[in-house]
Enzyme design. Sequence first.
Site, mmCIF file in Angstrom:
data_model
loop_
_atom_site.group_PDB
_atom_site.id
_atom_site.type_symbol
_atom_site.label_atom_id
_atom_site.label_comp_id
_atom_site.label_asym_id
_atom_site.label_seq_id
_atom_site.Cartn_x
_atom_site.Cartn_y
_atom_site.Cartn_z
ATOM 1 N N SER A 304 0.801 -1.231 0.000
ATOM 2 C CA SER A 304 0.000 0.000 0.000
ATOM 3 C C SER A 304 0.829 1.275 0.000
ATOM 4 C CB SER A 304 -0.941 -0.002 1.206
ATOM 5 O OG SER A 304 -1.875 -1.059 1.106
ATOM 6 N N HIS A 347 -15.283 -0.382 3.999
ATOM 7 C CA HIS A 347 -15.081 0.988 4.456
ATOM 8 C C HIS A 347 -16.257 1.900 4.148
ATOM 9 C CE1 HIS A 347 -10.810 -0.418 4.190
ATOM 10 N NE2 HIS A 347 -10.714 0.291 5.306
#
Length: 717
Positions: A304, A347
């Site tokens: 990431s 999310h």
Amino acid sequence: MAFFQYAAVVIFLFLITGFWSLEVQNPQIYNEQAERNRVKSLPIPAPRGRILDRDGRIIVDNHDSYSLILTRENLKTEHLRTIAGGLNLDYDDLLARLNRYTSRPKYDPIIVKEELTPGDLSFVESHRDFFPEMELIHAQRRLYPQNGFAAHVIGYTGEISEQELDEPDFAKHNPGDVVGKFGIEREYNDSLMGVDGDRQVVVDNRGKTREVLAAKEAVPGKDLELTLDLDLQAVAELAMQGKNGAVVALDPRTGEVLAMVSRPAFDPNKFAVRIKSSDWREIADNPDHPLLNRAIQAQQAPGSTFKPFVAIAGLESGAVDDEYTIHCPGGASFYGHYYHCWWKPGHGAVSLHKGIVHSCDVYFYNVGNRTGIDKIAFYANQAGLGQKTGIDLPHEYEGVVPSSEWKIRNFRQKWYAGETISVAIGQGALTVTPLQLARAYMWLVNGGLWHQPHLVKGGKYQEHSWPISPDNVQKVIYGTWGVVNEGGTGVRAQLPGLDVCGKTGSSQVASNEFTKGKTSKDLKDNAWFVGFAPRQAPEIVVVAFDEHAVHGQFAAPIVRDVLKAYFDKKARLAAEARFSMLPLRVAPAAEGANGRWGESATASVWPLRVAPAAQGASGRGGERATASVWPLRIAPAAEWANGRAGERATDKTESPVIEAAFFSSDDDDEAGIARSPHRSLARSATPLPRRPLTRSATPSPHRPLARSATLPSQPPH
């Protein structure tokens, strides 16, 4: 009787012929041979230049030692077995060493053992009458920090090999020369090496020196000042203890490397002379590969930590804007395959800022899919990924940034859109080194400009610019600030009073299908964290790579510690600079005797305590001065802050980290090294000094941004 007469005539004629050849026909040849038997030329090895940190503190020094050479003019092979036994040398190795010199002139001596122990010296001195070919020479050998401190940066020296003698870089060297083999020692070998001298001596029939005819002194090598900061290096080393991985700290304004650590490390002192076969086997057979410099050679998926560059590619290409929003239910389907988000519950609604803060995979799946692999690859290449950084260390790896062109060139296959999904979260065929990732973030925080990372101060280094929108840069940096300060994945990197920005990363080393049901540590994910500070005009970028630590949040404290060390030092130096500019009041000796230092100081004048140097050294500042001349010792600002004005600050108190890193030694040399008396430890690695107060401010430890090369007129393609 006639026989003896004829025999006498023949002998007389033979002697006359020999005399004629010796004195009349070839007198010069025999005179030269006789002179060579009487006069010896002994080498004086030149000491290598020292290696210093950015503040002039010694990292690598030399120490006095003795080496044994064999002079081949009077060498007798029947002596070799006894010599080998007395010096604990392998007889076959000694013969092989002598055979390497068969093509060299006989007056070239052979160094058979360096770093002689007291036992070796005793053997040589007691047997010189029997073995006149043995000669002692004084030499200076490398003294490296203990415990592998900065080993992959410094490198090590060793005797030149036969293969190296055939390389162009070593064309001017001879067998037996000691050269740089690894790291800085190799990269700057020509600068660090000096010019050997020699000494011509007269010897008697037993080989003992009777007179020195001439001496040409050796020219020492040049000292080398690195960009490393010993304080940051020590903190990074300690933070990586017990871990496998790397730490790199850069100044984004210049490209200077402030710290570089690779673990596991090795002890370069074992290589400094001639490494034992047992030590070499231990290193070579180690499955963790301690000789691998993970900072520049570990090619791993960045996970990431690559997402900010995907965001920049999407924003700059117009594929998305900061308002682009998706819904994350915990995964998404692309091209017939379902891709999970790392956060299984999902999310919810995610836009750019939240996507970076919480590292939402689904958001970046969509951004990558809309942007396309070639635009992602273009901006990754502009950031310096997929290419060597050009750092002044040998054997750097370049990593991979995949693209449609890359796949056709390497595999003769087309790129499929589904492959972009993995690359968008820093997986797939994408690989980087920690140093490359640090340079890429340098490019990001500088708005599209990177400087060539380097380890030596004062050189000419390249830079590259591909300007990107300042507005887009700030949006992405704001997201990285939220990673640390808004409850994101990098909260462990927080520092009170400092705007730390960062990005976590967890990268797979194998697919989920392959690792399912397997518990091997080598199959666990790698952990990354990249941090920089402050948010506005960053001064330092730090990358931590922790092998198989699973989650990037576990690498965040490593970066936090290095950032804290940097800004703590900066604050301390600034405080000392401010104190140095204040007016000083020097109390008379009588006041000191009455213990009234600083009583008469007004509020406008800081009551600094100034004591004689001799008293300060004894911890008795303020007692009556007895010396007729008393140079001043001014208590450092840190002592006043702690209420310890005039107390003696020990090196251990001032810089415990550096002392632990340098002077914790588990050296198990069985016999010890014969050398001149030991210097104090501060000679080989001086702890951070307390700077005395002066009336001129101490300059900042970092230079202002100075471009060292002209921007290219055209960006690389």
